[in-house]
Scaffold this motif. Structure first.
Motif, short mmCIF file in Angstrom:
data_model
loop_
_atom_site.label_atom_id
_atom_site.label_comp_id
_atom_site.label_asym_id
_atom_site.label_seq_id
_atom_site.Cartn_x
_atom_site.Cartn_y
_atom_site.Cartn_z
N THR A 1 -11.76 1.66 -5.24
CA THR A 1 -10.76 2.62 -5.81
C THR A 1 -10.51 3.77 -4.81
N TRP A 2 -11.06 3.89 -3.73
CA TRP A 2 -10.82 5.01 -2.76
C TRP A 2 -9.19 4.99 -2.77
N HIS A 3 -8.70 6.36 -2.49
CA HIS A 3 -7.12 6.49 -2.09
C HIS A 3 -6.38 5.95 -3.59
N MET A 4 -6.80 5.74 -4.47
CA MET A 4 -6.03 5.29 -5.83
C MET A 4 -6.04 6.61 -6.68
N THR B 1 -16.02 3.75 -8.13
CA THR B 1 -15.18 4.99 -7.89
C THR B 1 -16.14 6.18 -7.52
N ALA B 2 -15.56 7.24 -7.30
CA ALA B 2 -16.31 8.58 -6.97
C ALA B 2 -15.76 9.73 -7.21
N GLU B 3 -16.41 10.95 -7.73
CA GLU B 3 -15.68 12.07 -8.08
C GLU B 3 -15.01 12.65 -6.84
N MET B 4 -15.35 12.26 -5.65
CA MET B 4 -14.59 12.70 -4.33
C MET B 4 -13.42 11.99 -4.28
N TYR B 5 -13.32 10.89 -4.76
CA TYR B 5 -11.73 10.07 -4.43
C TYR B 5 -10.64 10.88 -5.39
N GLY B 6 -9.69 11.37 -4.40
CA GLY B 6 -8.84 12.27 -4.95
C GLY B 6 -9.13 13.41 -5.88
N SER B 7 -10.27 14.08 -5.63
CA SER B 7 -10.81 15.03 -6.25
C SER B 7 -10.91 14.71 -7.71
N GLY B 8 -11.16 13.76 -8.20
CA GLY B 8 -11.19 13.14 -9.65
C GLY B 8 -10.17 12.24 -9.96
N ARG B 9 -8.91 12.08 -9.27
CA ARG B 9 -7.87 11.43 -9.73
C ARG B 9 -8.02 9.99 -9.80
N ALA B 10 -9.09 9.27 -8.92
CA ALA B 10 -9.30 8.15 -8.99
C ALA B 10 -10.14 7.46 -10.47
N GLU B 11 -11.01 8.71 -10.47
CA GLU B 11 -11.63 8.33 -12.03
C GLU B 11 -10.85 8.28 -12.87
N ASN B 12 -9.96 9.35 -12.98
CA ASN B 12 -8.66 9.44 -14.18
C ASN B 12 -8.11 8.02 -14.22
N LEU B 13 -7.71 7.43 -13.27
CA LEU B 13 -6.82 6.23 -13.06
C LEU B 13 -7.70 5.24 -13.69
N VAL B 14 -9.09 5.18 -13.16
CA VAL B 14 -10.01 3.95 -13.66
C VAL B 14 -10.20 4.17 -15.23
#
Length: 282
Positions: free
Chosen positions: A18-21, A48-61
């Motif tokens: 999910t990097w860049h998502m 995913t990761a907390e780094m990806y989009g500063s949490g935005r990827a986790e929110n999306l997931v």
């Protein structure tokens, strides 16, 4: 689809990266549809990761996974080096859990090494595992020296996985890391397994041998690249795509088996390293 055993769970060898998502609001529904298409096609691991989009990827997931039974999925996230201390990791984990709308992670990875002593990070990961908020822990971007150091620490051999960059154009792991992990029964999670859509520079997708093998299997070149990554046991690939069609193709690659002759032809085009190489990280 082929399977791999990780942290005591048997899961399909193709997961969802999910990097860049989550970075582009206009793409949100498309990206959620892609993740859900992957699950419908058989994926169970979402990375995913907390780094990806500063949490935005986790929110999306977290949003994408709402229709599913949590226990049917295998959810991975990662802690940044600056948060991998006794003082900060618990709060970092809690923030990830809230964004992901879950009360536990199946696997929590130390994203890459920083200034916090490795022994402190491992001890805190073990403590968090005992709370039940993570079912297992592991590491990411670890080279052979890092893995050997980890194994010497108290509890270090309880790591459930190492996530490194690995694809046909970046074979450094084949020299020492993968043999060591196989010997120590430590699964590899391969990120960027199709070289970020061939932006890596080796022109994997336009290589004549790769294209010839794809035609022979009535597959795409990216499916061939994925099949190469998962050609050996205990390797889980986590390609990322925001396209439903590409996501379905990625999952279908879990059924593709390359012949001995095809693997030899790819080895000739992209040789196995004969000495230690620098660990590739992006």
């Amino acid at each position: 689809m082929q399977n791999v055993k990780i942290a005591g769970r048997t899961v399909p060898v193709i997961g969802i990266g999910t990097w860049h998502m989550g970075d582009r609001p206009a793409q949100r529904e498309t990206e959620i549809a892609a993740i859900q298409a992957g699950i419908a096609a058989g994926a169970r691991v979402i990375d995913t990761a907390e780094m990806y989009g500063s949490g935005r990827a986790e929110n999306l997931v977290g949003e994408a996974l709402q229709p599913y039974h949590r226990e049917d999925l295998f959810l991975i996230s990662k802690v940044l080096p600056e948060n991998a201390s006794r003082q900060r990791m618990a709060a970092s984990l809690e923030a990830s859990l809230q964004r992901l709308r879950t009360d536990y992670l199946d696997l929590y990875l130390y994203h890459w090494r920083g200034s916090v002593p490795l022994a402190e990070t491992v001890a805190e990961l073990q403590r968090l595992q005992q709370t039940g908020k993570i079912r297992a822990w592991g590491v990411s971007n670890f080279d052979i020296a890092d893995l050997k150091e980890l194994w010497q620490l108290p509890g270090g051999d309880q790591a459930a996985a190492n996530e490194d960059l690995y694809h046909l154009g970046s074979r450094g792991l084949d020299y020492a890391v993968l043999p060591w992990q196989a010997e120590h029964d430590l699964p590899l999670i391969a990120y960027s397994p199709i070289a970020q859509g061939d932006s890596w520079g080796q022109h994997l997708a336009t290589n004549a041998t790769v294209k010839q093998i794809a035609v022979a299997h009535q597959a795409t070149v990216y499916q061939v690249l994925l099949a190469w990554v998962i050609r050996q046991p205990q390797v889980l690939a986590i390609p990322q795509t925001s396209s439903v069609a590409h996501m379905e193709q990625n999952l279908a690659a879990g059924e593709l088996r390359l012949s001995t002759q095809e693997l030899a032809a790819l080895d000739q085009q992209f040789p196995r390293p004969t000495q230690k190489e620098r660990l590739d990280i992006i």
